[in-house]
Scaffold this motif. Structure first.
Motif: not given
Length: 514
Positions: A19-20, A25-26, A197-198, A219-222
């Motif tokens: 999950a990104g 929560e993820w 993520i780590a 966190l927002l990965i995009s």
């Protein structure tokens, strides 16, 4: 290497398809596109990450706002205690997280671990700072009035980071903003999602153990065109801290300013070192080598231009070329490696295009600038660092190419050197090597370096965390990390208290009698 990769991922609980999005929560949208994290060390895919969607973004910003309503009322020293505990967790994971930085970004293992150490140092700095958010007491011109200023939490802070320092730059912002009472929304580079993520998982451990509200660290990965764009236009985010290229930074500034938001911009550098005839050449050689070759030329403080007095030019270039020939290029996990790969093949292409541009403008490659072939270099991201003779006015010299290209040029007078030094659009880091006090003080004076960082007898890279980090002109003017950079994450409030029974006005104004 593959088994080692699996060990690193397992220790952080990173799945093959992870999950990104995190906001307590993820969140994993199975229909969202995947981002592949490809190691420049081997060219292999390490893992994939589900991108954040606009719907995910709304969940995150709403959770962040709720968390801010609680977090801003926690006393600053208690917020500092949370950051202290994060620093302790980072110490536990220093080696492992450093390995992941090296695997995903390609910098030497010593540099990867050094980046985590920088996070630890920032945590320690922020803990002390949590008891030093001082405001001024000001003498009031009115009788029985007290005038002072105080600093209040700002709100949700958007942190957009680059690939080259995938974890340290987050800490410069997030850990300082945390003690200031802000909550964080982090959008890391899509090139290095796993390190983000780590870090999120390390922080989550502290947040959960301390029973803190969800949504303080998010966190927002995009890709930037989706979530990043939402962040820039969102009035619920009063501050955007952006680290990246000048063209993108200009768009960030325009869009955030359009809604009257605040920005911290850490953009490109075009950093130069002046080598005078009074320099300690051996000291200068070592500094130039680290400044130009360290992190494979992918630091914003990388030495990109070398301005050398004409009386020592040939001698210095000869010594420098000999030093470049000793640079061991290869796997960044190997202890004897001095330079690892560039971050990806696009970076290699950009470097080769820059060198072709240089030649068209009349420049000359004196050493290096080649793509390395062979089984050890199978990722296609390994190059030889380059020394290139150029003139300061060349278009390509005026730009920042994120690669190990060092442009060298001569000067006759210090005024000529300073003119060349300052005559670029960027203004991040600078240095002079000299034992002459006149030259040093002139370089540090108002007619000297126009950069945010000015060094004497050390290189342009390797800034300490205690000083405010940032630059002028197209570098953006932002400041992060040390000194009073914390003020950017808070709002200043001027307070006046009347403890008397009359109502005198400032400037001696009278307003009738009632």
């Amino acid at each position: 290497m593959m088994n080692n990769n699996l060990t690193i991922l397992h220790e952080f609980g990173i799945e093959d398809q992870h999950a990104g999005v995190y906001c307590g929560e993820w969140l994993q949208n199975q229909n969202a596109p995947l981002i592949e994290s490809v190691s420049p060390v081997t060219g292999d895919t390490i893992a994939s990450v589900y991108q954040a969607t606009k719907e995910d973004y709304e969940l995150v910003i709403n959770k962040a706002q709720l968390a801010f309503n609680i977090w801003r009322n926690v006393p600053a020293p208690k917020r500092g205690e949370i950051v202290r505990l994060i620093g302790i967790e980072l110490r536990k994971y220093k080696h492992l997280l450093g390995q992941l930085v090296t695997l995903e970004m390609g910098k030497l293992l010593a540099e990867g671990e050094g980046e985590v150490q920088e996070m630890i140092d920032i945590a320690d700095f922020a803990v002390g700072l949590s008891r030093q958010l001082y405001g001024l007491t000001i003498a009031s011109e009115r009788e029985k009035h007290r005038l002072y200023e105080q600093w209040q939490p700002l709100g949700p802070v958007g942190i957009i980071t680059a690939f080259n320092f995938p974890v340290a730059v987050w800490s410069w912002n997030a850990l300082i903003a945390a003690i200031a009472g802000d909550v964080m929304i982090w959008k890391p580079s899509s090139v290095t999602p796993l390190t983000a993520i780590a870090v999120q998982k390390i922080v989550n451990k502290v947040v959960k153990e301390q029973g803190l509200p969800e949504g303080i660290f998010n966190l927002l990965i995009s890709q930037g065109s989706t979530v990043g764009q939402e962040m820039l236009q969102d009035k619920r985010i009063p501050l955007i801290s952006f680290t990246g290229s000048i063209p993108t930074g200009r768009r960030v500034a325009e869009q955030v300013a359009g809604r009257l938001g605040k920005t911290i911009l850490e953009l490109g550098g075009n950093n130069a070192i002046i080598i005078t005839e009074n320099a300690n050449l051996d000291l200068a050689i070592r500094a130039v080598l680290f400044g130009a070759v360290g992190t494979s030329g992918q630091r914003c403080t990388t030495t990109r231009r070398l301005i050398i007095h004409d009386s020592i030019y040939d001698t210095f270039i000869s010594k420098l070329t000999a030093a470049y020939k000793q640079v061991k290029i290869g796997n960044p996990f190997n202890q004897d490696t001095v330079m690892g790969p560039l971050v990806n093949k696009t970076a290699v292409d950009d470097m080769m295009a820059a060198l072709e541009n240089l030649k068209r403008q009349g420049g000359k490659v004196l050493y290096g600038g080649e793509i390395l072939q062979g089984e050890e270099y199978q990722s296609g991201c390994y190059v030889t660092p380059c020394i290139a003779e150029a003139e300061n006015h060349y278009d390509i010299v005026q730009k920042e190419t994120f690669a190990p290209i060092l442009y060298v040029m001569k000067y006759a007078s210090l005024e000529e050197a300073l003119n060349a030094h300052n005559n670029v659009p960027q203004g991040l880091s600078s240095a002079i090597f000299s034992s002459n006090m006149y030259e040093i003080e002139h370089f540090l004076g108002p007619e000297g370096s126009d950069c945010g960082i000015a060094n004497v007898n050390i290189g342009t890279s390797g800034a300490e965390i205690g000083g405010a980090f940032g630059g002028e002109k197209e570098t953006g003017g932002g400041r992060e990390s040390g000194s009073d950079a914390w003020k950017a994450y808070m709002r200043r409030q001027t307070v006046t208290i009347n403890w008397g029974s009359s109502l005198p006005l400032a400037q001696g104004i009278t307003f009738g009698e009632f």
